[in-house]
Design a protein around this motif. Sequence first.
Motif, short mmCIF file in Angstrom:
data_model
loop_
_atom_site.label_atom_id
_atom_site.label_comp_id
_atom_site.label_asym_id
_atom_site.label_seq_id
_atom_site.Cartn_x
_atom_site.Cartn_y
_atom_site.Cartn_z
N SER A 56 1.99 6.50 -7.00
CA SER A 56 0.60 7.14 -7.58
C SER A 56 0.85 8.77 -7.50
O SER A 56 0.55 9.29 -8.42
CB SER A 56 -0.70 6.69 -6.77
N GLY A 57 1.36 9.09 -6.37
CA GLY A 57 1.73 10.57 -6.15
C GLY A 57 2.71 11.08 -7.02
O GLY A 57 2.63 12.13 -7.64
N GLU B 248 1.16 4.08 -3.16
CA GLU B 248 0.87 5.64 -2.56
C GLU B 248 1.76 6.26 -2.93
O GLU B 248 1.67 7.36 -3.60
CB GLU B 248 0.49 5.78 -1.06
N ALA C 73 0.95 -1.36 -0.07
CA ALA C 73 0.05 -0.05 0.06
C ALA C 73 0.83 1.36 -0.18
O ALA C 73 0.53 2.24 -0.63
CB ALA C 73 -0.76 -0.07 1.20
N ARG D 121 -3.65 -3.67 -6.24
CA ARG D 121 -2.99 -2.81 -5.31
C ARG D 121 -3.28 -4.01 -3.72
O ARG D 121 -2.48 -3.75 -2.93
CB ARG D 121 -3.91 -1.71 -4.91
N THR E 6 9.28 13.35 -0.85
CA THR E 6 8.17 11.99 -0.65
C THR E 6 9.04 10.59 -0.58
O THR E 6 8.51 9.93 0.14
CB THR E 6 7.12 12.10 -1.80
#
Lengths: 161, 390
Positions: free
Chosen positions: A69-70, A66, A62, A97, A134
């Motif tokens: 995707s960001g 994330e 997960a 996912r 990030t």
Amino acid sequence: MILPTVEERLDSIARALEAVIIPSLPEQAKLAIELTQLSIGHLKIVSGQLDKLGPLMATDQAAIFELGSGLAAQADGGAATMSAATALKAVLGGSDRYVPSRDVIASLSAAVCHLIDAASEDGRAEFTSYAVRTGLAFEQAQSGRERELFYGYGFDSTDNM
Amino acid sequence: MNRVEPTAILRRQFDMEPAWAGLVERRRVAQALPPYQLASVADVTVCLERMLVAEGWQGRIGSVNRLGGGASKEQFLFDWHHRAEAGGGEKSCRYVLRTDPKSPIIETDCRREFAALTAMQGRVPVPEPVLLDHAGAYFNRPAMITRFVSGVTKPSVSQDRVSGLGTRLGEPLRSRMKRQFMTYLVAIHAYDWRSLPLPGFDVPDSDPYQAARWSIGFWDAIWRLDKIEERPVVTIAWRWLEKKLPACSDLVFTHGDYRTGNYLFDENRAEITAILDWELARIGDYHEDLAWILMRLFGVFEDKKFFAVDLYEREDFIVAYEEASGRIVNRATLRFYEILAVLKTYIVVAASGLSVARRKHSHQDVMLTYMGATTPMFASELTRLLLEEL
């Protein structure tokens, strides 16, 4: 329920090594003793980790989803960056996912790294900075989870955290 | 004069010392080899006997014992009995035989280690190098014999008030050995390699950035060969290092793995008896050794106070080095090598060690996977250092 359990089998191997094999090794067989002791340690820790591995892999997956995707959504820059973003989107789109898989995590990590790498070549400054921030935030959480899992090995200490 | 742009030189190139480029190629070739079969002590004894006889040694081998410890080489302790000169009785000397498994955790050249040990004789305490079989004529793999030196790498009594990955010394050993540790480090860096060239060692002096470039070029190549999985922090670290390459105008002989755990000491006398593990020695930037020593994960925390290699507090170490060597410690250069140091250890445990274990190329696969449990610690430390640079 499957009997004997994996834990029971691992624990019995460790006990055989500890109670029977090591005492019968000659004192001068230092390497054999050392490696057997390591094996016992490994088996005991692995046995204690079994319940945690499934949920941990789901969390890891997960988290990398994330991050990926960001990054894919924010990607901005030259040809190298945009091509790497397209490749990452393809990996994201082709992966489930919610079914934990080492292969999915590895593929996503590779695509994320490719995009971070490309951004350092021709990414817009804002995106490059975002990718680094990030990426490091992801690593902080990821390595924290991994350290907790491996804490039983005795290398780590809260002083280092 | 045109300014040399460090990043332009490095980008996607494996600029590295020629000898180390050879090691990368050797590792690449070795990856395809079948699993390693551990030789028995009896077989090793036969090979050893052949080697010693061929080298003109007269006498006989006593007991040969496999040594534990270490995660890379295979090591054997043996006695050599021979007739003393001038009609004396039988004399016995003790030696250590070190051979490479199929793929050591770190690819190294024993000729360089032999040359380093030879150069250091009489300057710092090191085992005396005696015989070298680089081509693997006797053991089918590189081998080296040194004289045995007594001592321990860690105290026999554990220290229970401390924590951390590093070897723990505690007091009074800490206070009694720190100056020796510093004296020998400074002596290594003071070795006059210009007047006394080291065979097999090249000098990174084509431009001021080459010392740093050779180091990251080698480790980047090893990472590409051995990596199991990509990791964002590693990619971020490489790009950060490329941008921050430091110039070096004072090239010295560096040990490469100088830390507590890599020297022997006499526990009662608190005296360093031999500095070991010279495989990563090179001519380079002294900051590389300093950063290695200062790595938090090689240190020890005692009552929340950090001791680098359990000998010095961080700033005390830097000041002591500056005073003893007459050199200035550049904090930006130190930071570059601190990040590189953590990245190197990450590569060793998470890529090279596990890659060797997956290929079954070592007799200590279980040790390598055990050590692999430190992977998140190095990832975490690398992240911490890079976050401080944002």
